[in-house]
Structures are given as C-alpha cells and as structure tokens.
Enzyme design. Structure first.
Site, PDB file in Angstrom:
ATOM      1  N   SER A 159       0.850  -1.187   0.000  1.00  0.00           N
ATOM      2  CA  SER A 159       0.000   0.000   0.000  1.00  0.00           C
ATOM      3  C   SER A 159       0.883   1.233   0.000  1.00  0.00           C
ATOM      4  O   SER A 159       2.035   1.191   0.469  1.00  0.00           O
ATOM      5  CB  SER A 159      -0.892   0.020   1.242  1.00  0.00           C
ATOM      6  OG  SER A 159      -1.480   1.292   1.436  1.00  0.00           O
ATOM      7  N   TYR A 185       0.291  -0.111  10.822  1.00  0.00           N
ATOM      8  CA  TYR A 185      -0.132  -0.453   9.460  1.00  0.00           C
ATOM      9  C   TYR A 185       0.974  -0.145   8.461  1.00  0.00           C
ATOM     10  O   TYR A 185       1.310  -0.968   7.599  1.00  0.00           O
ATOM     11  CB  TYR A 185      -1.399   0.323   9.100  1.00  0.00           C
ATOM     12  CG  TYR A 185      -1.874   0.075   7.678  1.00  0.00           C
ATOM     13  CD1 TYR A 185      -2.344  -1.181   7.286  1.00  0.00           C
ATOM     14  CD2 TYR A 185      -1.834   1.101   6.727  1.00  0.00           C
ATOM     15  CE1 TYR A 185      -2.765  -1.405   5.984  1.00  0.00           C
ATOM     16  CE2 TYR A 185      -2.262   0.875   5.429  1.00  0.00           C
ATOM     17  CZ  TYR A 185      -2.726  -0.381   5.065  1.00  0.00           C
ATOM     18  OH  TYR A 185      -3.132  -0.608   3.774  1.00  0.00           O
TER      19      TYR A 185
END
Length: 321
Positions: A159, A185
C-alpha cells in the site's frame, strides 16, 4: 541507492481496469491461490483469474461468507485458513502441496488496517502478524509447489501506506513504544514490499519471481476499523457520500484497484524481472519529496532491510525457503 525501480513501457495506466489487463490472458491449467479472495480487491482478482482459465483456491477464515461471495463462480474452491494461526496455515499448505499440482500464482491480498492493538499467540502485534508473518508462513509452506511450477509469481499487496513508517527493527511489536495503529499499518505494508525483495532474491534461480504493489485508494472492508471522521479526513467521498473516482490521484474503482496486482501476476512485460514495487500497472519510481506519496519509499525496497526482515521472520516462524 542502486534500484530496479525503473518504469517500463506498459500499455496500461492508473485508469486501466482488471478487464483491460486480463484481455487475452490464458491461464488454463494453472493453479492460483488468492488470500482475501472473497471480498474487495481479492474477490475481483480471484474472479478474473478464474475467468482466464486458472483453477483458483481461496483460503478463508470465514468459510460461509466466502462461499456466499463466490457462489456461481467456476474454477474456484474455498478452503479453511486463518492467517493469524500458524497451525491453520500449515494445514492449508500441507493439503495444497499434497495434491502434487504446481502453484503458478500466489496473490497475498488479505490484510487488516489500522486495527486496535491486538497480539497473536506468540505476542506479535496483529497487523504485522497477519499482513506479513501470516503471508510469510504461507509462502514458505507452499514453496515446494511454487518451485515445481518453474514459472511462478508471488504478488504481495502492499500500500502507499508504507510511506507512513518503515520497519522498526528495535521494537516491531510495540513492546516499548506507544502503540499507534497507523504506524503499525505502515510498518506492515513496508514489510510486504521488503518481503518481495528478499523472496525474489531467493526464488529467481528456481523460477519464482516476487512483486509488491499499491492498488490505489478504494473503500473496502479493509477500512472497517475506521470511524466516519477518519474516513472523511481522507477526502475520498463526494458530497453524496460516495467514493470519488479519480484514478490519476489514486482514487480508484475496485476493478481499477485490482488491475495492478493482476498485471504483476500475468504480464509478459515483467518476464525476467522481480523484486520491484509497482503502481498504476507499471514499476514505480523511487519516491521524491515533490511527488508526495507517489512512488516507493527507499526504505521499502532496501536490500539490506529486506534481508534483515527475512532473517528475523525465519527466526520467529522457524520457516524459510
């Protein structure tokens, strides 16, 4: 730093869809595995691979939900697996390898994002455990079947969130530093990219190449831990509460979001290449300050960091390739 992050001539771009990328692709006789293949990007990916003739296995923690999402889709089977449980991963891998059919494609698409602090049975922070260690175990467990293909690809869905944080090798599991769900994350998404670098180094001589990618910003179930205010802060919704679609800015439909992963998995333009991070159906450039978060952060494709993470993963899982 010396880098493989050089864009190539690709007929596709940020607006290209999964259908565009898969047009004319024939995967007959090939076996593909797609984690997260029953929702969001993973579901689009699994369907496209099956439509191209591949036999697709979707490992699922929620079997009933997976069957419901994939009802009527030919060439797809659902098998139980939980990325947070090493024993479940081991059982899944043993079943697949025991069939004796080479695995040509492994798409590691499942994941969690910005979740509250949780830990797995070994004490590892859950985002790192599921997003990285779970897929590391899965890939290692499937290694005999991947190697047997002679021409396999492993695709790690990272990501643009990897820009938030690199891997903090001194405290990966937030044992001493305060837990921050976004740093956790970002660390896990950097780990996905570093995993591809290290895996490709090990697999290239055995016919296994690895890639990582940013799919785009798409509102899916991945955002289930976000509040309305957090979603609003991303400025991805229009005045009617619908997601904005502007692929040139990274705001994509599911079909556009799945395109880069499918391109990494199937494009002949990538033959002989690997260990790179991709976006918008091309190899991404190294990030520059003036481009915001576009491109890949140097720490996410650093060979020394990749090796350090791999050795640590070997130590923590007692697995390797």
């Amino acid at each position: 730093m010396t880098t493989l992050q050089q864009p190539i001539a690709s007929p596709f771009d940020a607006a290209s869809t999964a259908a565009d990328v898969m047009a004319g692709v024939d995967l007959s006789g090939r076996l593909a595995i797609v984690t997260g293949g029953y929702s969001g990007l993973g579901l689009v990916t699994a369907k496209c691979l099956a439509d191209a003739g591949a036999q697709v296995i979707v490992p699922a923690r929620d079997i009933e939900r997976a069957h419901a999402a994939l009802v009527g889709v030919k060439n797809v089977e659902v098998q139980p697996m939980d990325l947070s449980r090493p024993d479940a991963i081991q059982a899944f891998c043993a079943d697949v390898v025991g069939r004796g059919h080479p695995v040509s494609l492994l798409i590691n698409c499942a994941g969690v994002m910005a979740s509250p602090l949780r830990r797995d049975a070994a004490g590892h922070e859950s985002q790192f455990s599921i997003n990285h260690l779970g897929h590391y175990r899965l890939t290692c467990g499937l290694w005999p079947a991947l190697r047997a293909s002679g021409d396999a690809r492993v695709v790690a869905v990272s990501s643009r969130g990897h820009h938030i944080a690199g891997v903090d090798f001194d405290d990966i599991d937030f044992n001493r530093r305060a837990y921050d769900k976004w740093n956790a994350y970002g660390q896990s998404k950097t780990a996905n990219a570093l995993f591809a670098v290290a895996l490709d180094q090990r697999g290239r001589e055995q016919g296994v190449r690895a890639f990582s990618l940013h799919p785009g910003q798409i509102l899916t179930d991945l955002g289930r831990h976000l509040s309305r205010d957090e979603i609003a802060a991303f400025d991805v919704l229009d005045e009617n509460g619908q997601q904005k679609i502007a692929p040139e800015l990274g705001l994509k439909t599911l079909e556009q979001g799945a395109a880069t992963g499918l391109w990494c998995a199937t494009s002949s333009a990538l033959n002989g290449q690997g260990g790179v991070y991709c976006e918008d159906c091309n190899i991404a450039t190294l990030n520059r300050p003036e481009t915001g978060r576009k491109g890949v952060a140097p720490w996410a494709v650093d060979a020394e960091y990749a090796e350090r993470l791999w050795r640590l993963s070997e130590q923590w899982t007692a697995m390797g390739v």
